[in-house]
Enzyme design. Structure first.
Site, mmCIF file in Angstrom:
data_model
loop_
_atom_site.group_PDB
_atom_site.id
_atom_site.type_symbol
_atom_site.label_atom_id
_atom_site.label_comp_id
_atom_site.label_asym_id
_atom_site.label_seq_id
_atom_site.Cartn_x
_atom_site.Cartn_y
_atom_site.Cartn_z
ATOM 1 N N CYS A 2 0.872 -1.179 0.000
ATOM 2 C CA CYS A 2 0.000 0.000 0.000
ATOM 3 C C CYS A 2 0.904 1.223 0.000
ATOM 4 O O CYS A 2 2.101 1.120 0.235
ATOM 5 C CB CYS A 2 -0.846 0.056 1.270
ATOM 6 S SG CYS A 2 -1.887 -1.385 1.500
ATOM 7 N N ARG A 27 1.630 1.261 -5.956
ATOM 8 C CA ARG A 27 1.764 0.325 -4.840
ATOM 9 C C ARG A 27 0.436 -0.358 -4.500
ATOM 10 O O ARG A 27 0.397 -1.304 -3.698
ATOM 11 C CB ARG A 27 2.258 1.060 -3.591
ATOM 12 C CG ARG A 27 3.606 1.718 -3.776
ATOM 13 C CD ARG A 27 4.008 2.474 -2.533
ATOM 14 N NE ARG A 27 4.182 1.588 -1.405
ATOM 15 C CZ ARG A 27 5.290 0.923 -1.127
ATOM 16 N NH1 ARG A 27 6.345 1.059 -1.911
ATOM 17 N NH2 ARG A 27 5.369 0.137 -0.083
ATOM 18 N N TRP A 73 -3.772 -1.715 -1.383
ATOM 19 C CA TRP A 73 -3.768 -2.996 -2.084
ATOM 20 C C TRP A 73 -4.265 -3.992 -1.051
ATOM 21 O O TRP A 73 -3.532 -4.402 -0.157
ATOM 22 C CB TRP A 73 -2.347 -3.332 -2.561
ATOM 23 C CG TRP A 73 -2.250 -4.662 -3.222
ATOM 24 C CD1 TRP A 73 -1.769 -5.821 -2.688
ATOM 25 C CD2 TRP A 73 -2.621 -4.987 -4.563
ATOM 26 N NE1 TRP A 73 -1.836 -6.832 -3.601
ATOM 27 C CE2 TRP A 73 -2.351 -6.359 -4.759
ATOM 28 C CE3 TRP A 73 -3.170 -4.246 -5.608
ATOM 29 C CZ2 TRP A 73 -2.603 -6.990 -5.966
ATOM 30 C CZ3 TRP A 73 -3.409 -4.893 -6.802
ATOM 31 C CH2 TRP A 73 -3.124 -6.246 -6.972
ATOM 32 N N ASN A 99 0.613 0.216 6.098
ATOM 33 C CA ASN A 99 1.067 -0.659 5.015
ATOM 34 C C ASN A 99 1.720 -1.865 5.671
ATOM 35 O O ASN A 99 2.664 -1.701 6.443
ATOM 36 C CB ASN A 99 2.084 0.098 4.142
ATOM 37 C CG ASN A 99 2.754 -0.794 3.122
ATOM 38 O OD1 ASN A 99 2.163 -1.780 2.677
ATOM 39 N ND2 ASN A 99 3.970 -0.466 2.747
ATOM 40 N N GLY A 100 1.217 -3.053 5.396
ATOM 41 C CA GLY A 100 1.790 -4.254 6.017
ATOM 42 C C GLY A 100 0.680 -5.203 6.415
ATOM 43 O O GLY A 100 -0.464 -5.047 5.984
ATOM 44 N N GLU A 481 6.560 -21.081 -20.220
ATOM 45 C CA GLU A 481 6.540 -19.726 -19.672
ATOM 46 C C GLU A 481 7.722 -18.896 -20.206
ATOM 47 O O GLU A 481 7.574 -17.725 -20.542
ATOM 48 C CB GLU A 481 6.550 -19.799 -18.132
ATOM 49 C CG GLU A 481 6.613 -18.487 -17.397
ATOM 50 C CD GLU A 481 5.479 -17.516 -17.713
ATOM 51 O OE1 GLU A 481 4.532 -17.867 -18.413
ATOM 52 O OE2 GLU A 481 5.588 -16.363 -17.249
ATOM 53 N N LYS A 485 7.310 -15.446 -22.293
ATOM 54 C CA LYS A 485 7.933 -14.182 -21.871
ATOM 55 C C LYS A 485 8.702 -13.573 -23.033
ATOM 56 O O LYS A 485 8.624 -12.385 -23.294
ATOM 57 C CB LYS A 485 8.904 -14.383 -20.688
ATOM 58 C CG LYS A 485 8.326 -14.624 -19.345
ATOM 59 C CD LYS A 485 7.652 -13.448 -18.693
ATOM 60 C CE LYS A 485 6.207 -13.345 -19.076
ATOM 61 N NZ LYS A 485 5.225 -14.073 -18.354
ATOM 62 N N GLU A 488 6.291 -12.291 -25.955
ATOM 63 C CA GLU A 488 5.356 -11.185 -25.710
ATOM 64 C C GLU A 488 6.041 -9.838 -25.543
ATOM 65 O O GLU A 488 5.445 -8.810 -25.833
ATOM 66 C CB GLU A 488 4.437 -11.469 -24.520
ATOM 67 C CG GLU A 488 5.116 -11.464 -23.174
ATOM 68 C CD GLU A 488 4.149 -11.714 -22.030
ATOM 69 O OE1 GLU A 488 2.998 -11.287 -22.104
ATOM 70 O OE2 GLU A 488 4.577 -12.343 -21.050
ATOM 71 N N HIS A 504 9.636 -35.448 -32.403
ATOM 72 C CA HIS A 504 8.430 -35.802 -33.164
ATOM 73 C C HIS A 504 8.033 -34.701 -34.152
ATOM 74 O O HIS A 504 6.870 -34.627 -34.533
ATOM 75 C CB HIS A 504 7.277 -36.119 -32.205
ATOM 76 C CG HIS A 504 7.572 -37.272 -31.308
ATOM 77 N ND1 HIS A 504 7.606 -38.574 -31.756
ATOM 78 C CD2 HIS A 504 7.916 -37.312 -30.004
ATOM 79 C CE1 HIS A 504 7.928 -39.376 -30.749
ATOM 80 N NE2 HIS A 504 8.129 -38.620 -29.670
ATOM 81 N N LYS A 603 -2.693 -5.315 -19.452
ATOM 82 C CA LYS A 603 -2.382 -6.053 -18.224
ATOM 83 C C LYS A 603 -3.486 -7.043 -17.870
ATOM 84 O O LYS A 603 -3.237 -8.131 -17.390
ATOM 85 C CB LYS A 603 -2.149 -5.059 -17.081
ATOM 86 C CG LYS A 603 -1.750 -5.703 -15.778
ATOM 87 C CD LYS A 603 -0.388 -6.365 -15.896
ATOM 88 C CE LYS A 603 -0.045 -7.231 -14.714
ATOM 89 N NZ LYS A 603 0.891 -8.312 -15.071
HETATM 90 C C1 F6R Z 1 1.729 -12.982 -19.755
HETATM 91 C C2 F6R Z 1 0.537 -12.571 -19.055
HETATM 92 C C3 F6R Z 1 -0.756 -13.129 -19.494
HETATM 93 C C4 F6R Z 1 -1.659 -13.388 -18.278
HETATM 94 C C5 F6R Z 1 -3.055 -13.796 -18.743
HETATM 95 C C6 F6R Z 1 -3.945 -14.109 -17.580
HETATM 96 O O1 F6R Z 1 2.866 -12.430 -19.199
HETATM 97 O O2 F6R Z 1 0.589 -11.776 -18.158
HETATM 98 O O3 F6R Z 1 -0.607 -14.286 -20.239
HETATM 99 O O4 F6R Z 1 -1.084 -14.382 -17.503
HETATM 100 O O5 F6R Z 1 -3.625 -12.759 -19.478
HETATM 101 O O6 F6R Z 1 -4.066 -13.014 -16.732
HETATM 102 P P1 F6R Z 1 -4.577 -13.165 -15.258
HETATM 103 O O7 F6R Z 1 -3.557 -13.925 -14.500
HETATM 104 O O8 F6R Z 1 -4.724 -11.749 -14.766
HETATM 105 O O9 F6R Z 1 -5.887 -13.880 -15.327
#
Ligand code: F6R
Length: 608
Positions: A2, A27, A73, A99-100, A481, A485, A488, A504, A603
């Protein structure tokens, strides 16, 4: 996480608090609030939502010059208006921002209730406000000191009292606090970003310190009231830099803070002596979970990769059949779900439309639905029957990093929680939990060691347009993963595969110098993955191996080796994913990509 802000001085306080909160919004941003002291008492404005909501409500013309603010948060209690900070005591004289996490808030709450206190919120913070009120006898600093003796957990606190206008008390244990020193004014904040537009002279509070702050002076003491003298320091960072704690990008900051976020995720959940896991969010449905005939983990993207690790963990330790489903597929394929099925939605944001739709579908078909979610009070968290929060703090970089490791850790905790109620012996659980509790410190070791090496790999191969990531067992999801990374944020085509699948078909892709990343940490399938590495090398591919420290032999089959500390096989994804995050990050930087806001992405994907 927070954000805290406080001001005492000669200027109108509201614009200063609001500006500070805006700078601290990264935060946490599920609710915000401000308390100022006017002639007749406390004036509190607070609301769920972002700081812009608070801005609409607050009186910017107010002449008051003393107050505190907070951006939240949520950890304890849903992110609604009531649970927003500041919190006050029953006498409505004392206001607190925090915060905590107060770990013993339940017992303190019971104690205070026995003394006639009625609570208005579900937060751990209200307990602090009420406790200070309980001990208040005309000296705020003394009351804070007395209250903190009873508190266990972490805190950065800002406290004010109507009976002592112009006196702000701050205390720190585990959550950062800084005092900005101006001309006849002081600003308290969680970090320097909220102070820098007013002054670059600051004093950093250390754990166990209390500050009594007035407009013209401040005094620092220990919890036991021993005076401390500290020099002011000059902050040399620019505002922009400091908002990312000096990191060039949020993604790098979030990669680097994984030891801390992992500590927060595990805090209070592991009992090493009993070999037990405590997950308060599962208590009410534990019986049902243990009796479940089948688990379905559903998620998207990175969260789906974490869920895949979860499948392996659940089948190994709980011994209940477990499947992982892309949320977007699950909903549309007439899945077989009944009241013997528990469906677990894994999501950082808790708002991903596909995941939400999948869980609604499962619920409608009679399944018990659970959430493994980071964002407290998000739709998925609210619509599930039960669940476990990640507690890794806000993730701002679009590419998920610390949420991935948080998701894996929570699933690892759940596997042990349920496993202990099925087949896992106390001794086996104790060993497993011992290894899990070492992860935060091993993450730090990993970060200290692998960053330079990862950057070298990125530099060497960032212009190659095709990469492969290969892993087996628990490291297969890590390969997926790592590839996600890279693609993307750097826009390089990369594919993740189970290593054995390469022969294969995908092996036809291998050309001279093509980067192939093997996650080859020690484990049951180690010899097999070494064979796969030979197959790639003999076809001219460049092998980049993520290996366990001390494995010198592997260098014979690899062009580059990046070492991570040893841990038990089921927990290796928590460490092995770190160099892959760093390779992707550095490759994107080298290629000039917008790391925190990659093209076409958001996001949180709230459309199907
Ligand atoms: C990749 C990424 C996305 C999310 C996906 C699900 O780095 O961030 O693939 O993992 O959009 O998002 P959440 O976890 O918010 O449901």
């Amino acid at each position: 996480m927070c954000g805290i802000i406080g001001y005492v001085g000669h200027r109108p306080v509201v614009p200063i608090l609001i500006e500070g909160l805006n700078r601290l919004e990264y935060r946490g941003y599920d609710s915000a609030g401000v308390a100022v002291v006017n002639g007749s008492g406390l004036e509190i404005t607070k609301a769920a939502g972002r700081i812009s909501v608070l801005e609409e409500m607050i009186d910017f013309e107010s002449k008051n010059t003393f107050g505190i603010g907070h951006t939240r948060w949520a950890t304890h209690g849903a992110p609604n208006d009531t649970n927003a900070h500041p919190h006050i005591d029953s006498s409505e004289k004392i206001a607190v921002v925090h915060n905590g996490i107060i770990e013993n808030y339940k017992s303190l709450r019971t104690f205070l209730e026995q003394h006639g206190v009625t609570f208005k919120t579900d937060t751990d913070t209200e307990v602090v406000a009420q406790l200070i009120g309980h001990f208040y006898d005309g000296d705020l600093e003394r009351a804070v000191r007395r209250a903190l003796r009873e508190v266990s957990g972490t805190y950065g606190l800002g406290v004010i009292c109507t009976e002592e206008p112009g006196v702000m008390v701050a205390a720190r244990k585990g959550s950062p606090l800084i005092i900005g020193v101006g001309q006849g004014e002081h600003i308290l904040a969680s970090d320097a970003s909220a102070i820098l537009s007013h002054t670059s002279q600051v004093v950093y509070l250390d754990d166990g310190e209390i500050a009594r702050i007035e407009a013209g002076n401040f005094r620092l003491t220990t919890l036991d009231n021993v005076p401390i003298s500290k020099e002011t320091e000059e902050v040399e960072w620019s505002l922009e830099e400091i908002e990312r704690a000096g990191y060039e990008h949020f993604m790098l900051k979030e990669i680097m803070e994984q030891p801390e976020s992992m500590r927060n995720c595990l805090r209070g959940r592991i009992d090493l002596t009993e070999g037990a896991v405590h997950l308060g969010g599962l208590v009410d449905c534990t019986r049902e979970l243990v009796r479940a005939k089948r688990f379905i983990l559903t998620a998207c993207g990175t969260a789906w990769h974490a869920a895949l690790v979860g499948e392996y963990l659940f089948e190994e330790f709980v011994r209940i059949p477990t499947e992982v489903e892309y949320a977007s597929e699950f909903r549309y394929r007439n899945p077989i779900v009944d009241d013997g099925t528990a469906v677990i939605a894994v999501s950082q944001s808790g708002e991903t439309a596909d995941t939400l739709a999948a869980l609604r579908e499962a619920k409608q078909r009679g399944a018990l639905v659970l959430g493994v979610v980071n964002t407290v009070g998000s739709t998925i968290a609210r619509e599930t029957d039960a669940g476990v929060y990640l507690h890794v703090g806000p993730e701002i970089g679009v590419a998920s990093t610390k949420a991935f490791t948080g998701q894996v850790a929570v699933l690892a905790l759940m596997a042990c929680y349920l496993g202990r109620r099925k087949h896992m012996s106390p001794a086996a659980a104790a060993d497993y939990l011992q290894a899990l509790s070492r992860i935060p410190e091993q993450m730090q070791e990993t970060l200290d060691k692998v960053n330079v090496e990862s950057e070298k790999v990125a530099e060497r191969y960032s212009q190659r347009n095709n990469w492969l990531y290969l892993g087996r067992g628990y490291n297969y999801p890590v390969a997926l993963e790592g590839a996600l990374k890279l693609k993307e944020i750097s826009y390089i085509h990369s594919e993740g595969l189970p290593a054995a699948e390469m022969k294969h078909g995908p092996i036809a892709l291998i050309t001279e110098g093509m980067p192939v990343v093997f996650i080859a940490t020690s484990g049951l399938q180690y010899e097999k993955i070494i064979s796969n590495m030979c197959e790639v090398q003999s076809r001219g591919g460049s092998v980049i191996a993520i290996a366990t420290e001390g494995d010198h032999e592997i260098a014979k089959q690899a062009d580059h080796v990046i070492y991570v500390p040893h841990t038990i096989e089921p927990l290796q994804p928590l460490l092995a994913s770190i160099p892959l995050q760093l390779i992707a990050y550095h490759a994107a930087v080298i290629r000039g990509c917008n790391v925190d806001k990659p093209r076409n992405l958001a996001k949180s994907v709230t459309v199907e």
